[in-house]
Design a protein around this motif. Structure first.
Motif: not given
Lengths: 322, 283, 479
Positions: C206-207, C209, C304, C306-307, C309
Motif C-alpha cells: 500500500k505504500q 514512494y 510501480l 503505473g500503479d 505507487h
C-alpha cells in the motif's frame, strides 16, 4: 597319464596360431572375461571420446589459459601465477567461494533429508490419485529453468510489493528485505534453489526405493522394526547408492549454481549472494579477463574434485551395493 | 461396539491423516509460486505489480501471450527446441546406458581410472569451458547450427554416473543365472540389465529433457540466427521488446516455456511410475 | 535483468535499417538511380554484409537500401543479451572464434572498449569524403552526441540515438498531492519536498514512494553526481577533432572548444560531490521515500509507476514509446529536466553504428551506415518501431512523434543537450565493464547500510585506482 595329456594339449595349443576372434570367442571363463572387457571398451568409447573432446580438452585449455592474461583481442600474455596470487587477495572471489560452500552445505543436507522424507511419506496408504497429485505437485518446480525461477522469486520476494511480504504483513509481521539485505540474500537464493531441487531429490529417492523389494520393507515392519531402527538399519543402507549419488551430484551442482542468484540478485547486495561461478562469469564475460577467469575455474575445479573425492572415500564405508 | 471400532480406526489412522494433511499443505505452498506466475501473466502490464495479488485471473490479458507470438518467432523456436532436446536425450540415453553398464558390470583394465576421469569432468563448471568449446565448434564449422548444441551435450558424465549406480543396484545373481543358461554379453545387457534399470533410464530421460529444454546460457553464446533460436532465447527477447519488458509479459513467457515440459512430464509420468513399480526386484 | 535503455537502444538500433525501406518503397515504384552524391563503389560484385541487428526490426528500411544497392546483401546477426555487457562480450567471443562481422551497433559504454582494442574502425576518411551527406546529418545532431562517439581524435561511431537521464513524473500523484508540474530550473530542494509529499508509508503493497531508481551505471544515482558537479572520473578532452568541428560545426557555439573525444583516466569516486550525492539517495531510502533496491529494474519501477505507487524516477526518451507500449495512457506520465543542484549537468548515453576494423567490405558498410542515419532511414525506422528511444536528429523530435504516447513536455529530451552545453556522457573508459560492476557493487552496499557513503566511495576509489593500474594496456595507450 594326466601329465602326458596336458603336455600334449599345451604343445598342441602352442602350435596353433590363435586368431583374434577365437581368442574372444573361447567358451571359457577367460574368454568370457575377454568378451566382457572388449564390450566394456566398446561401450565406453562414445562417452569417452565425447568427454575428451568437449570437456577434457577444454579443461586442459583452461588450465593452460590460467597462466596467461588474455582479453581475446590482444595476444595472450604469459603471467605465470599472477592470476592465482591476485585471486588470493581478491575479496570478491573469496567471498564467492565462501558463499558457494555455505550454499552447498545447506542445500545438500536439506535436499537429501527432505527428498527422502517425501519419498517415504508417499509410501503411506493413499489413493493412487492422491499419490499422483503429490508427486506432480512437488516435482513441478523442477521443470522451470533456473533463470525463470530466479525471476519469479525476485518478483515474489520484492521487499515492498512482493506477494510474500504482502501475506506476511497480513499476518502481522514486518516485511522482510529478502533480496536487498545482505543477511537474507543468500538464504533467499537457497530457498529458490531448494524449491526446485526438492522435486529432483524426491524422484531420485523414489527411484531408489523402487529397487528395494517391498517384501523386505514389509518384512522389516512385521518383525517389529519400528521408526528409527527401520530407517537407519534397513532403508538407508538399501538406499545408499541413491543417496550417495544425490550427495555427489547435489554438491557438484550446488557449488556451480549460477542461474538463480544471477536472476535474483546479481550477487548483491554487495557480494552477499555472489557465487563462485558468478565471479567466473563476470571475469570472463564482463571484464573480458579470460586468463583470470580460467584460474578461478581451475580452483573451483580443484575444490569440487577434493570434496567429491572425500565423498567417494567415505562412501566406501557406508554405501552398500547388492 | 461401534464407537469402539470408530475409535480404533481413528487411533490407527490419525498418524496417517496428519501426514497426509501435512503433505497437502506442503504441496500447496510448493505450487503457489507457479500459480502466481500463471495468474500474474494474465494481468495487464500496467498493473502487474498491484497487490493484493489476484490468484484467479480476472483481467485475462491474453494480449501478453499474443504478443509473444507476434514479437518472437515462438513456433519456430519451439521446433528448434524440440529438435535439440530430442536428439540430445536420445544420444544421452544411448551413450550413458552403455557406458554406465560398462563401468558397473563389465570388468576391463583401467575401468576405475577411466571412470574417475569421466567423473572428474563433471566437476568443471561448464561456464569455464564455454569459450574453448565455442572456438572448437567454430573450427569444425558447426557454429550457429543446432548441432552445435546437440553434439557437445551427448557425452554425459552425469548420465553415466547415474546409470552406473542403477546398474550396481541390480543383483549379480541375474547375470549369473543368465550366463549359466548360455546368454551372450549383448543379451545380458539388452534383456536383463536394461529393463531392470528402467527407472534410472526414465529419470535420466526426464532430467535430460528438462535441462536441455531450459538451457539458456550455452545457446545464448552458440546461436546467432533468429531462425535457430530455442525457446529460452526467444523468450529472452521479450524483456527488451515489450516496452521495457513488463513483469506480466515476462511471466507469460515463463508459462509458455514451462508448458511443453509439463505436458511431456504428464505423459511420461505413466512410464516413470511403471518403471518405478515394475522395476522392483522380486526376491 | 535490467531493461536498461542501453540494451533497448542497441536492440532498436539494430532494427533501424529496416525502417527506411517502407518509405522508399512507397515513393519510388521503380528502383531509384543512385543519387548523385553517393560515391561510385569500386566493384559491383555481390557482397554480403554481416550486420549486427534484428532482422524483424530492421525490415522496414531494407527495401530502399536494396533498391539503391542491389548488389549488397545483408545477413543479420542478432546478438541479444540481458544487458549490454553481455552483448559486447558475445560480439567479442564471436570475433575471437573467427566469425566475421561487418557492422555493429553499440552504446557509449562499449565505444572505448572496442576502439581501445582496435576492433572498430575510425570513420574519418569516409566522413570527410561524403561531406554533403554528412553536413546534412551533423547539422541536425548536437555536437555532444558526436563527441561522445569520438575517441582519441577520430570518429568511431555514427550516433543514431541517445538517452539522457531526465525525471519522469507520475502526473496523478503530483496532482493528488497538489504539486505543480516543476519548472525547468527546479532545484534539488524542490525535488526533495515533492518526493516527501508524495511518499506515504503503509503496509506491504500500500505504500507510495516519491522517488525510485535502479542500481546500474546510467540513470541510477549518477544523475545526482552530475547535478552536483561531480563524476566518477575526471573528464578530460582528448586531443584532435578539429577536422570534424572545423568542417561541420564551424558556426555552432555549442561545438567551441570540443576535443577529439573524452578521456576518463583519474578516478575521483570519493570526491565530496560524489559522496554527497550518495548520501542524498541513502537518506531518501532511510526516510522511506525510495523503495528497496530492486534488480528487476526497469520492469518493476515501470509497474510501480503505473500503479501509482511511485512518483518520480529517472528515464530517457526510451520510455516515451516504452511506457506507451506497456499500456500507460497518454498524460499519465510526463518528464522534466533533472533538478538543479550545484549546477544542472545532465548525463546521457548514446547509441552508435560502428564499422568492424577487420571487415573486408568497408565501403559497403559505410553505405549501409549512412542509409540508417539518413533522414528517410531514421524516419522510417522510428515510424515503424515507435518512439522507443531518442533520435539523434533534432527535427525528429516533434509533436507528431510524441502524439500517440506523450509525454507532454517532450521538448525536454533535446533541451537537455541544447539548453545545457555542459551535458556529458556517462563515464565510459575502456574499462567500463569492470568499472560498472564495482560501481553497482558499492552502491548496493551503501544502500544496505553496510558501509557509510564515505566508506563505500573510499573503497570504490581504491578499487578503481587498482583497476586502472592493471589495465594500462587499454587505457588510452596512445597518450
Amino acid at each position: 597319464m594326466t601329465d602326458q595329456v596336458s603336455k600334449n594339449s599345451r604343445s598342441a595349443r602352442k602350435r596353433q596360431p590363435v586368431s583374434l576372434v577365437s581368442w574372444f570367442a573361447q567358451n571359457t571363463l577367460k574368454g568370457m572375461a575377454r568378451r566382457k572387457a572388449l564390450l566394456g571398451y566398446i561401450f565406453v568409447a562414445p562417452t569417452i571420446l565425447g568427454v575428451t573432446v568437449f570437456v577434457a580438452g577444454p579443461v586442459l585449455f583452461s588450465i593452460a589459459l590460467s597462466f596467461y592474461a588474455w582479453n581475446v583481442f590482444q595476444p595472450a600474455k604469459n603471467v605465470g601465477v599472477e592470476n592465482y596470487i591476485r585471486m588470493a587477495a581478491d575479496s570478491r572471489v573469496l567471498v564467492g567461494f565462501f558463499n558457494s560452500a555455505k550454499f552447498a552445505a545447506i542445500a545438500i543436507g536439506l535436499q537429501i533429508a527432505l527428498g527422502l522424507g517425501l519419498a517415504l511419506a508417499l509410501r503411506t496408504k493413499m489413493t493412487s490419485w492422491m499419490r499422483t497429485y503429490f508427486r506432480t505437485a512437488f516435482f513441478l518446480p523442477f521443470l522451470l529453468s533456473g533463470v525463470a525461477t530466479g525471476l519469479v522469486f525476485s518478483y515474489m520476494l520484492n521487499s515492498d510489493f512482493g506477494v510474500v511480504n504482502y501475506y506476511l504483513s497480513l499476518l502481522g509481521f514486518a516485511p522482510i528485505r529478502f533480496l536487498n539485505s545482505s543477511e537474507a540474500a543468500l538464504n533467499s537464493v537457497i530457498l529458490a534453489y531448494m524449491w526446485q531441487a526438492l522435486g529432483f531429490s524426491m524422484i531420485g529417492m523414489l527411484g531408489g526405493l523402487s529397487n528395494v523389494s517391498p517384501d523386505i520393507l514389509d518384512a522389516a515392519t512385521v518383525d517389529g522394526a519400528t521408526g528409527w531402527n527401520w530407517l537407519w538399519h534397513i532403508i538407508l543402507p538399501l538406499l545408499s547408492p541413491t543417496i550417495f549419488f544425490m550427495a555427489v551430484v547435489g554438491v557438484i551442482s550446488a557449488l556451480q549454481i549460477f542461474d538463480q542468484p544471477y536472476a535474483m540478485t546479481r550477487g548483491g547486495p554487495g557480494d552477499a549472494s555472489r557465487t563462485m561461478v558468478m565471479s567466473l562469469y563476470e571475469a570472463a564475460f564482463k571484464n573480458m579477463e579470460l586468463g583470470y577467469a580460467a584460474s578461478i575455474s581451475v580452483i573451483l575445479f580443484i575444490v569440487i574434485m577434493a570434496v567429491t573425492s572425500v565423498q567417494f572415500i567415505s562412501g566406501k564405508k557406508w554405501v552398500f551395493y547388492q | 461396539m461401534a464407537p469402539k471400532r470408530i475409535f480404533t480406526y481413528l487411533y490407527y489412522n490419525i498418524g496417517r491423516w496428519t501426514l497426509l494433511l501435512g503433505l497437502f499443505l506442503g504441496s500447496i505452498i510448493i505450487v503457489a509460486p507457479i500459480a502466481w506466475t500463471f495468474s500474474t501473466s494474465l494481468r495487464t502490464p500496467y498493473e502487474s505489480f498491484g497487490v493484493p495479488p489476484k490468484w484467479l485471473p480476472t483481467d485475462f490479458a491474453y494480449q501478453n501471450y499474443v504478443n509473444i507470438f507476434n514479437k518472437t518467432p515462438f513456433l519456430r523456436a519451439f521446433g528448434n527446441s524440440v529438435f535439440v532436446t530430442t536428439c540430445t536425450v536420445i544420444g544421452q540415453l544411448t551413450t550413458a546406458a552403455m557406458a554406465g553398464y560398462a563401468f558397473a558390470r563389465l570388468k576391463f583394465p583401467g575401468s576405475s581410472v577411466i571412470f574417475g576421469l569421466v567423473l572428474a569432468t563433471l566437476m568443471m563448471p561448464f561456464h569455464a569451458t564455454i569459450v574453448p568449446v565455442y572456438m572448437l565448434i567454430s573450427y569444425i564449422g558447426l557454429s550457429d547450427t543446432l548441432w552445435s548444441l546437440v553434439l557437445p551435450s551427448i557425452p554425459t558424465a552425469f548420465g553415466t554416473f547415474l546409470l552406473r549406480q542403477y546398474f550396481l543396484q541390480i543383483p549379480v545373481e541375474y547375470e549369473e543365472a543368465a550366463v549359466l543358461d548360455g546368454a551372450s554379453q549383448w543379451y545380458i545387457f539388452l534383456r536383463i540389465y536394461l529393463p531392470l534399470a528402467r527407472p534410472g533410464l526414465f529419470i535420466l530421460a526426464i532430467l535430460s529433457f528438462n535441462s536441455t529444454w531450459n538451457e539458456f546460457f550455452r545457446p545464448l553464446i552458440f546461436i546467432r540466427s533468429n531462425s535457430l533460436y530455442t525457446i529460452p532465447l526467444s523468450l529472452n527477447q521479450l524483456r527488451g521488446i515489450q516496452g521495457t519488458g513488463s513483469m506480466s509479459g515476462v511471466l507469460a513467457g515463463v508459462v509458455l516455456s514451462m508448458l511443453p515440459v509439463i505436458v511431456i512430464y504428464s505423459f511420461g509420468q505413466r512410464y516413470l511410475i511403471e518403471g518405478i513399480n515394475v522395476g522392483g526386484v522380486k526376491g | 535483468m535490467t531493461n536498461s535503455n542501453l540494451s533497448r537502444r542497441e536492440f532498436l538500433a539494430l532494427s533501424a535499417t529496416v525502417g527506411a525501406s517502407a518509405l522508399a518503397a512507397c515513393s519510388a515504384p521503380t528502383p531509384a538511380p543512385a543519387p548523385a552524391s553517393a560515391p561510385v563503389l569500386p566493384t559491383k560484385a555481390d557482397v554480403t554484409l554481416r550486420v549486427q541487428g534484428d532482422e524483424k526490426n530492421e525490415a522496414p528500411i531494407l527495401p530502399s537500401f536494396q533498391s539503391k544497392f542491389p548488389h549488397i546483401k545483408l545477413e543479420f546477426v542478432s546478438v541479444t543479451g540481458i544487458d549490454h555487457e553481455e552483448v559486447a562480450s558475445k560480439i567479442l567471443t564471436m570475433i575471437a572464434a573467427g566469425e566475421t562481422l561487418d557492422f555493429g551497433y553499440s552504446a557509449t559504454e562499449a565505444l572505448q572498449v572496442y576502439a581501445g582494442m582496435g576492433l572498430s574502425q575510425p570513420l574519418d576518411e569516409w566522413v570527410k569524403r561524403d561531406s554533403t551527406e554528412m553536413a546534412d546529418f551533423f547539422s541536425e545532431v548536437h555536437p555532444s552526441l558526436v563527441q561522445a562517439m569520438m575517441y582519441e581524435g577520430s570518429l568511431y561511431e555514427l550516433p543514431f540515438d541517445f538517452n539522457a537521464a531526465n525525471m519522469y513524473i507520475n502526473t496523478k500523484l503530483f496532482k493528488d498531492n497538489g504539486i505543480e508540474f516543476p519548472s525547468a530550473d527546479w532545484t534539488k530542494d524542490d525535488f526533495v519536498s515533492a518526493a516527501r509529499k508524495i511518499s506515504k508509508p503503509g503496509d506491504a503493497g500500500k505504500q507510495v514512494y516519491g522517488f525510485g531508481w535502479t542500481n546500474r551505471l546510467w540513470g541510477s544515482w549518477m544523475p545526482w553526481i552530475f547535478a552536483n558537479g561531480g563524476n566518477l572520473f575526471e573528464q578530460e578532452e582528448a586531443p584532435g577533432g578539429e577536422w570534424l568541428w572545423g568542417t561541420y560545426y564551424k558556426n555552432d557555439p555549442m561545438a567551441k572548444g570540443r576535443g577529439g573525444g573524452y578521456r576518463w583516466i583519474n578516478p575521483v569516486a570519493n570526491s565530496p560531490a560524489v559522496v554527497e550525492a550518495l548520501q542524498l539517495v541513502v537518506d531518501l531510502y532511510k526516510e522511506g521515500v525510495t523503495p528497496g533496491m530492486v534488480l528487476g529494474g526497469g520492469s518493476e519501477l515501470q509497474g510501480l509507476l503505473g500503479d501509482n505507487h511511485l512518483g518520480m524516477t529517472p528515464g530517457g526518451g526510451f520510455w516515451a514509446g516504452g511506457l506507451g507500449n506497456a499500456g500507460f495512457p497518454k498524460g499519465s506520465f510526463d518528464v522534466q529536466l533533472w533538478p538543479k543542484w550545484k549546477n544542472q549537468t545532465h548525463q546521457f548515453g548514446t547509441g552508435g553504428q560502428w564499422m568492424v576494423a577487420a571487415s573486408k567490405h568497408k565501403d559497403e558498410v559505410w553505405e549501409y551506415s549512412k542509409h540508417r542515419i539518413s533522414k528517410d532511414g531514421m524516419q522510417t525506422w522510428f515510424d515503424t518501431n515507435g518512439i522507443v528511444t531518442t533520435p539523434a536528429r533534432r527535427p525528429m523530435l516533434n509533436a507528431t512523434a510524441f502524439a500517440k504516447t506523450g509525454p507532454e513536455h517532450w521538448q525536454v529530451f533535446y533541451d537537455t543537450l541544447d539548453k545545457h552545453p555542459e551535458t556529458a556522457p556517462i563515464p565510459c573508459p575502456p574499462i567500463s565493464n569492470p568499472m560498472t560492476t564495482l560501481f553497482t557493487n558499492y552502491t548496493g552496499q551503501a544502500m544496505d547500510f553496510k558501509l557509510t557513503p564515505q566508506a563505500a566511495m573510499d573503497s570504490l576509489q581504491k578499487e578503481l585506482v587498482d583497476l586502472v593500474a592493471r589495465s594500462k594496456d587499454v587505457m588510452y595507450p596512445k597518450k
